[in-house]
Design a protein around this motif. Structure first.
Motif, mmCIF file in Angstrom:
data_model
loop_
_atom_site.group_PDB
_atom_site.id
_atom_site.type_symbol
_atom_site.label_atom_id
_atom_site.label_comp_id
_atom_site.label_asym_id
_atom_site.label_seq_id
_atom_site.Cartn_x
_atom_site.Cartn_y
_atom_site.Cartn_z
ATOM 1 N N GLY A 56 -1.502 3.252 6.424
ATOM 2 C CA GLY A 56 -1.612 2.089 7.306
ATOM 3 C C GLY A 56 -0.474 1.099 7.173
ATOM 4 N N VAL A 57 0.619 1.514 6.537
ATOM 5 C CA VAL A 57 1.796 0.636 6.466
ATOM 6 C C VAL A 57 2.529 0.743 7.804
ATOM 7 N N ASP A 58 3.130 -0.354 8.225
ATOM 8 C CA ASP A 58 3.872 -0.385 9.489
ATOM 9 C C ASP A 58 5.348 -0.659 9.166
ATOM 10 N N PRO A 59 6.079 0.369 8.708
ATOM 11 C CA PRO A 59 7.472 0.116 8.318
ATOM 12 C C PRO A 59 8.328 -0.422 9.455
ATOM 13 N N ALA A 60 8.031 0.005 10.699
ATOM 14 C CA ALA A 60 8.833 -0.478 11.831
ATOM 15 C C ALA A 60 8.702 -1.997 11.962
ATOM 16 N N THR A 73 10.051 8.504 6.227
ATOM 17 C CA THR A 73 11.475 8.830 6.191
ATOM 18 C C THR A 73 11.735 10.207 6.807
ATOM 19 N N SER A 74 10.793 11.136 6.606
ATOM 20 C CA SER A 74 10.979 12.478 7.172
ATOM 21 C C SER A 74 10.853 12.474 8.692
ATOM 22 N N PRO A 114 13.010 4.003 6.541
ATOM 23 C CA PRO A 114 11.913 3.048 6.737
ATOM 24 C C PRO A 114 11.178 2.673 5.454
ATOM 25 N N GLN A 115 11.019 3.607 4.553
ATOM 26 C CA GLN A 115 10.282 3.270 3.319
ATOM 27 C C GLN A 115 11.040 2.215 2.522
ATOM 28 N N ALA A 116 12.336 2.459 2.285
ATOM 29 C CA ALA A 116 13.129 1.529 1.472
ATOM 30 C C ALA A 116 13.226 0.161 2.158
ATOM 31 N N TYR A 133 0.811 -1.225 0.000
ATOM 32 C CA TYR A 133 0.000 0.000 0.000
ATOM 33 C C TYR A 133 0.843 1.274 0.000
ATOM 34 N N CYS A 134 2.161 1.125 0.125
ATOM 35 C CA CYS A 134 3.035 2.314 0.197
ATOM 36 C C CYS A 134 2.903 3.160 -1.068
ATOM 37 N N ILE A 135 2.716 4.470 -0.872
ATOM 38 C CA ILE A 135 2.604 5.391 -2.023
ATOM 39 C C ILE A 135 3.865 6.241 -2.180
#
Ligand code: SF4
Ligand code: FES
Length: 254
Positions: A219-223, A157-158, A172-174, A149-151
């Motif tokens: 709603g993504v949980d990068p952690a 990251t910010s 976190p995104q990458a 779902y990541c856009i």
């Protein structure tokens, strides 16, 4: 109807020594988003305000900025949901400012590319001349679904304190996207991705502040992705064959 007091951080690195805050009065209307307010100010008060947007529906990820101190999508934030007397729009932290609310996302996308965000497979003959589909079972899809779902808005990251202190950290995104592909049963590229992941500045550098997951608008949980990725890297190292070019899906944790 009252006006919105809109405060925008203005900064043109080619002309200005430091950022300044400019205030605009915008007629409030029901359902107004921060993006609507910014566009009113740009269209009717000061054409020189720089901002980035496209879809206006939380899909493209272009309008990420800091609103009243928190990373948000401007098109997905209604003015009336904000506390306080004013709406303060500033560029996202952890990125160089191009102008006003527009930041330089080149390194963000470069780090994303470094994670090879696509399926890597060894059956090149099948890839060149497919005889069928690479089908996923529903439970396999469930493992990675939220990460799809990541856009790529950059809000996570910010907000990341590790990105703020280590410019080589993928962010976190990458890393969440690296997990998305590593955990995909159809992918065989884990070994190749280790070069970017299993390093001093890679996946081990996260100290789990969790702000990335807190600010994600999709709603993504990068952690969580980063923690699962660490597990993948350790299991992959434990199970891979010496000298193997490709990391087999058998390294996938339950
Ligand atoms: S994980 Fe969430 S916050 Fe981060 S880039 Fe993707 S959509 Fe944006
Ligand atoms: S304009 Fe596309 S996400 Fe906001």
């Amino acid at each position: 109807m009252t006006d919105v007091k809109l405060v925008v951080q203005r900064f043109n690195p080619l002309e200005d020594k430091k950022p300044r805050l400019a205030e605009y009065s915008v007629p409030k209307r029901e359902g107004m988003t921060v993006l609507d307010a910014l566009l009113y100010a740009r269209d009717y008060v000061d054409h020189s305000i720089a901002l980035r947007f496209s879809c206006r529906q939380a899909s493209c990820g272009s309008c990420g900025m800091k609103i009243n101190g928190r990373p948000r999508l401007a098109c997905y934030t209604q003015v009336k949901e904000l506390q306080g007397e004013r709406v303060l729009a500033q560029p996202m932290d952890n990125f160089a400012i191009v102008k006003d609310l527009v930041v330089d996302l080149d390194s963000f996308f470069a780090k994303h590319r470094e994670m090879m965000p696509y399926l890597v497979r060894s059956d090149s003959k099948e890839l060149d001349n497919p005889t069928g589909e690479f089908v996923m079972k529903p439970d396999e899809l469930e493992k990675v679904l939220q990460f799809t779902y990541c856009i790529k808005c950059g809000l996570c990251t910010s907000s990341c304190p590790t990105v703020a202190t280590d410019e080589k950290f993928p962010g976190p995104q990458a890393l969440a996207q690296a997990y998305r592909y590593l955990a995909d049963e159809r992918d065989e590229g884990g070994e190749l991705r280790l070069k970017a992941l299993d390093t001093l500045h890679g996946v081990w550098r996260c100290h789990f502040a969790g702000s990335c997951s807190h600010v994600c608008p999709k709603g993504v949980d990068p952690a969580l992705g980063i923690q699962l990725l660490r597990r993948h890297v350790l299991l992959g190292k434990a199970t891979r064959k010496e000298g193997a070019k490709i990391w087999t899906p058998s390294a996938t944790p339950e």
